[in-house]
Design a protein around this motif. Structure first.
Motif, PDB file in Angstrom:
ATOM      1  N   ASP A 131     -18.761  24.336  -7.581  1.00 23.02           N
ATOM      2  CA  ASP A 131     -19.389  22.854  -7.842  1.00 23.02           C
ATOM      3  C   ASP A 131     -18.574  21.894  -6.760  1.00 23.02           C
ATOM      4  OD1 ASP A 131     -21.339  23.292  -9.796  1.00 23.02           O
ATOM      5  OD2 ASP A 131     -19.470  23.251 -11.352  1.00 23.02           O
ATOM      6  N   VAL A 132     -19.339  20.808  -6.503  1.00 24.43           N
ATOM      7  CA  VAL A 132     -18.837  19.691  -5.721  1.00 24.43           C
ATOM      8  C   VAL A 132     -18.814  18.270  -6.501  1.00 24.43           C
ATOM      9  CG1 VAL A 132     -18.719  18.353  -3.595  1.00 24.43           C
ATOM     10  CG2 VAL A 132     -19.582  20.992  -3.570  1.00 24.43           C
ATOM     11  N   LEU A 133     -17.633  18.004  -6.688  1.00 26.78           N
ATOM     12  CA  LEU A 133     -17.719  16.364  -7.409  1.00 26.78           C
ATOM     13  C   LEU A 133     -17.558  15.479  -6.231  1.00 26.78           C
ATOM     14  CD1 LEU A 133     -17.291  14.569  -9.783  1.00 26.78           C
ATOM     15  CD2 LEU A 133     -14.927  14.942  -9.846  1.00 26.78           C
ATOM     16  N   THR A 134     -18.918  14.766  -5.961  1.00 28.59           N
ATOM     17  CA  THR A 134     -18.937  13.851  -5.042  1.00 28.59           C
ATOM     18  C   THR A 134     -18.255  12.458  -5.558  1.00 28.59           C
ATOM     19  OG1 THR A 134     -20.882  14.683  -4.150  1.00 28.59           O
ATOM     20  CG2 THR A 134     -20.319  12.563  -3.584  1.00 28.59           C
ATOM     21  N   CYS A 135     -17.496  11.948  -4.536  1.00 29.58           N
ATOM     22  CA  CYS A 135     -16.872  10.655  -5.067  1.00 29.58           C
ATOM     23  C   CYS A 135     -17.368   9.574  -3.988  1.00 29.58           C
ATOM     24  CB  CYS A 135     -15.390  10.660  -5.008  1.00 29.58           C
ATOM     25  SG  CYS A 135     -14.566  12.041  -5.945  1.00 29.58           S
ATOM     26  N   THR A 136     -18.098   8.605  -4.512  1.00 27.02           N
ATOM     27  CA  THR A 136     -18.615   7.923  -3.593  1.00 27.02           C
ATOM     28  C   THR A 136     -17.799   6.681  -3.190  1.00 27.02           C
ATOM     29  OG1 THR A 136     -19.425   6.557  -5.681  1.00 27.02           O
ATOM     30  CG2 THR A 136     -20.969   8.424  -4.686  1.00 27.02           C
ATOM     31  N   SER A 137     -18.464   5.733  -2.191  1.00 28.51           N
ATOM     32  CA  SER A 137     -17.852   4.531  -1.715  1.00 28.51           C
ATOM     33  C   SER A 137     -17.639   3.494  -2.516  1.00 28.51           C
ATOM     34  CB  SER A 137     -18.609   4.265  -0.355  1.00 28.51           C
ATOM     35  OG  SER A 137     -19.898   3.826  -0.658  1.00 28.51           O
ATOM     36  N   ASP A 138     -18.468   3.444  -3.668  1.00 22.72           N
ATOM     37  CA  ASP A 138     -18.172   2.044  -4.505  1.00 22.72           C
ATOM     38  C   ASP A 138     -17.256   2.559  -5.647  1.00 22.72           C
ATOM     39  OD1 ASP A 138     -19.422   4.364  -5.889  1.00 22.72           O
ATOM     40  OD2 ASP A 138     -21.191   3.033  -6.650  1.00 22.72           O
ATOM     41  N   THR A 139     -16.826   3.491  -5.638  1.00 29.32           N
ATOM     42  CA  THR A 139     -15.408   4.009  -6.410  1.00 29.32           C
ATOM     43  C   THR A 139     -14.417   4.376  -5.473  1.00 29.32           C
ATOM     44  OG1 THR A 139     -15.617   6.300  -6.634  1.00 29.32           O
ATOM     45  CG2 THR A 139     -16.891   4.720  -8.147  1.00 29.32           C
ATOM     46  N   ASN A 140     -14.164   3.954  -4.108  1.00 28.21           N
ATOM     47  CA  ASN A 140     -13.218   4.041  -3.243  1.00 28.21           C
ATOM     48  C   ASN A 140     -13.080   5.739  -3.311  1.00 28.21           C
ATOM     49  OD1 ASN A 140     -11.482   3.247  -0.898  1.00 28.21           O
ATOM     50  ND2 ASN A 140      -9.750   3.309  -2.539  1.00 28.21           N
ATOM     51  N   PHE A 141     -13.965   6.309  -3.025  1.00 25.08           N
ATOM     52  CA  PHE A 141     -13.927   7.886  -2.935  1.00 25.08           C
ATOM     53  C   PHE A 141     -13.077   8.664  -4.041  1.00 25.08           C
ATOM     54  CE2 PHE A 141     -14.923   5.891   0.913  1.00 25.08           C
ATOM     55  CZ  PHE A 141     -16.139   6.244   1.187  1.00 25.08           C
ATOM     56  N   THR A 142     -12.670   8.127  -5.064  1.00 26.68           N
ATOM     57  CA  THR A 142     -11.512   8.229  -6.065  1.00 26.68           C
ATOM     58  C   THR A 142     -12.068   8.930  -7.268  1.00 26.68           C
ATOM     59  OG1 THR A 142      -9.999   6.768  -5.156  1.00 26.68           O
ATOM     60  CG2 THR A 142      -9.439   7.939  -7.286  1.00 26.68           C
ATOM     61  N   PRO A 143     -11.889  10.078  -7.717  1.00 23.27           N
ATOM     62  CA  PRO A 143     -12.546  10.579  -8.954  1.00 23.27           C
ATOM     63  C   PRO A 143     -12.044  10.045 -10.145  1.00 23.27           C
ATOM     64  CG  PRO A 143     -11.013  11.978  -8.243  1.00 23.27           C
ATOM     65  CD  PRO A 143     -11.212  11.123  -7.185  1.00 23.27           C
ATOM     66  N   ASP A 144     -12.841   9.752 -11.200  1.00 18.09           N
ATOM     67  CA  ASP A 144     -12.246   9.533 -12.531  1.00 18.09           C
ATOM     68  C   ASP A 144     -11.541  10.684 -13.259  1.00 18.09           C
ATOM     69  OD1 ASP A 144     -12.018   8.662 -15.087  1.00 18.09           O
ATOM     70  OD2 ASP A 144     -14.118   7.509 -15.093  1.00 18.09           O
ATOM     71  N   PRO A 145     -10.303  10.499 -13.642  1.00 22.49           N
ATOM     72  CA  PRO A 145      -9.831  11.356 -14.419  1.00 22.49           C
ATOM     73  C   PRO A 145     -10.593  12.263 -15.414  1.00 22.49           C
ATOM     74  CG  PRO A 145      -8.176   9.712 -14.147  1.00 22.49           C
ATOM     75  CD  PRO A 145      -9.475   9.338 -13.558  1.00 22.49           C
ATOM     76  N   THR A 167     -11.006   9.015   3.936  1.00 20.85           N
ATOM     77  CA  THR A 167      -9.853   8.029   4.075  1.00 20.85           C
ATOM     78  C   THR A 167      -8.880   7.718   2.883  1.00 20.85           C
ATOM     79  OG1 THR A 167     -10.924   6.085   3.674  1.00 20.85           O
ATOM     80  CG2 THR A 167     -11.424   6.570   5.796  1.00 20.85           C
ATOM     81  N   VAL A 168      -9.408   7.871   1.826  1.00 19.87           N
ATOM     82  CA  VAL A 168      -8.444   7.700   0.600  1.00 19.87           C
ATOM     83  C   VAL A 168      -7.334   8.307   0.292  1.00 19.87           C
ATOM     84  CG1 VAL A 168      -9.800   8.746  -0.856  1.00 19.87           C
ATOM     85  CG2 VAL A 168      -8.585   6.942  -1.772  1.00 19.87           C
TER      86      VAL A 168
END
Length: 374
Positions: A131-145, A167-168
């Motif tokens: 699976d790929v967890l996509t982190c988007t620009s509106d969350t600064n590409f950071t996953p939620d724990p 970049t993050v």
């Protein structure tokens, strides 16, 4: 350049200068390549190491390379402040990626996107499911724990920090790692050395990551000489992990994958790392200038121009025009990285390497021209 559909297809990687030139009937030196993230501001340092002593790099041409690259491994262990048996050297980080998947044999893998495409290829070869967890620009590409709470379902979880292309540098890696309950975590640290001199550098040490992982989790960090030392053709990378995991990886490693010349070059790179680090302030100054110039073209969404360590990651105002934009520049002998085929990446993002003002002037001119046509 010819208007052929063949050469206008974005490949799996940036830096595909030879393919692009060959299919366009051109030569590589006629194409301005902004699609690679190698540290071109240090080209002179690398050429000095590789070519100043004609007998140095290739003096062992008549012997098989040391399969375990003992001298280089010792130098890397000192650089990483770990023991010799916690290091394995490979033919670029890509060999280490595929070797890790081959030996771990994960049935199910979670990739924290955006993610280098070779990880998805490795999944296709060695894993049953991913699976790929996509982190988007509106969350600064950071996953939620909280999104990683189900990580116990996965045999391997892969992150890239600092992230390419997004970049993050994850601001709270401790929380992310503690949220992951998986037997293996792989962190791609290819771009870490660009952080030297910043607070993030100390916060991205392998030993610190290891201390944050849950009990029973084996951590593997992957590193590359390619980007920071501007040596994409040398093919040299390594992994840091616990001794048992490294031993397991060694059992599946093919012999002689790291040439004698690459091993010697790696030692020299580490001996001269201070000279490369001295160039970082100039790189970051150029990055700011380049960012301002790119922003002035009004081609990209103003809230979606992100600074990577030595590249920009920008979303077009018209994301659906990514392929046409890529072709438009290529017809002007300018190569950028269209990121639509990078796993876990939002549509319409373009990655562009930071170079010098003289080098980026034709690109900026082309961006202004594009803005006038759409």
């Amino acid at each position: 350049m010819t208007d052929s559909a063949t050469h206008k297809q974005q490949g799996a990687h940036g830096g595909e200068i030879f393919r692009i030139a060959r299919e366009a009937g051109a030569t590589p030196d006629t194409i301005a390549d902004f699609s690679s993230n190698a540290n071109s501001l240090c080209q002179d340092l690398t050429e000095e190491i590789l070519f100043s002593d004609p007998q140095g790099a290739y003096s062992d041409y008549n012997h098989y390379p040391d399969t375990w690259a003992v001298e280089l491994t010792t130098a890397i262990a000192e650089h990483e402040a770990v023991s010799h048996d916690e290091i394995i050297v490979g033919h670029g980080s890509t060999e280490i990626i595929f070797l890790t998947f081959q030996q771990i044999k994960p049935k199910k893998v979670l990739l924290i996107g955006p993610m280098f495409s070779e990880y998805e290829k490795a999944c296709a070869v060695f894993a049953q499911e991913h699976d790929v967890l996509t982190c988007t620009s509106d969350t600064n590409f950071t996953p939620d724990p909280a999104d990683l709470a189900k990580s116990g379902e996965y045999d391997l979880v892969v992150l890239c920090c600092p992230n390419n292309p997004a970049t993050v540098t994850y601001p709270d890696m401790q929380k992310l790692l503690q949220a992951i309950h998986s037997p293996y975590i792989l962190i791609d640290s290819t771009y870490r050395e660009f952080l030297h001199g910043t607070p993030e550098y100390a916060a991205t040490e392998s030993s610190l990551y290891k201390s944050w992982c849950n009990s029973g989790t084996s951590l593997i960090t992957i590193h590359s000489f390619t980007k920071f030392f501007y040596c994409t053709g040398v093919r040299l990378g390594y992994a840091v992990s616990d001794a048992d995991t490294i031993s397991h990886l060694q059992q599946g490693k093919m012999p002689w994958t790291v040439t004698a010349s690459a091993q010697k070059a790696g030692i020299k790179f580490l001996e001269n790392i201070a000279n490369y680090r001295e160039r970082l302030p100039a790189l970051f100054a150029y990055r700011k200038e380049f960012t301002d110039a790119v922003r002035s073209t009004d081609v990209f969404a103003s809230d979606a121009i992100f600074n990577g360590v030595n590249y920009l990651f920008c979303r077009l105002k018209n994301p659906e025009l990514g392929a046409q934009f890529y072709e438009y520049l290529l017809n002007r002998n300018i190569l950028v990285r269209l990121c639509d085929n990078i796993p876990g990446t939002e549509k319409g993002f373009i990655r562009m390497q930071v170079k010098t003002p003289t080098e980026w002037a034709p690109l900026i001119a082309a961006l202004h021209e594009w803005a006038a046509t759409v």
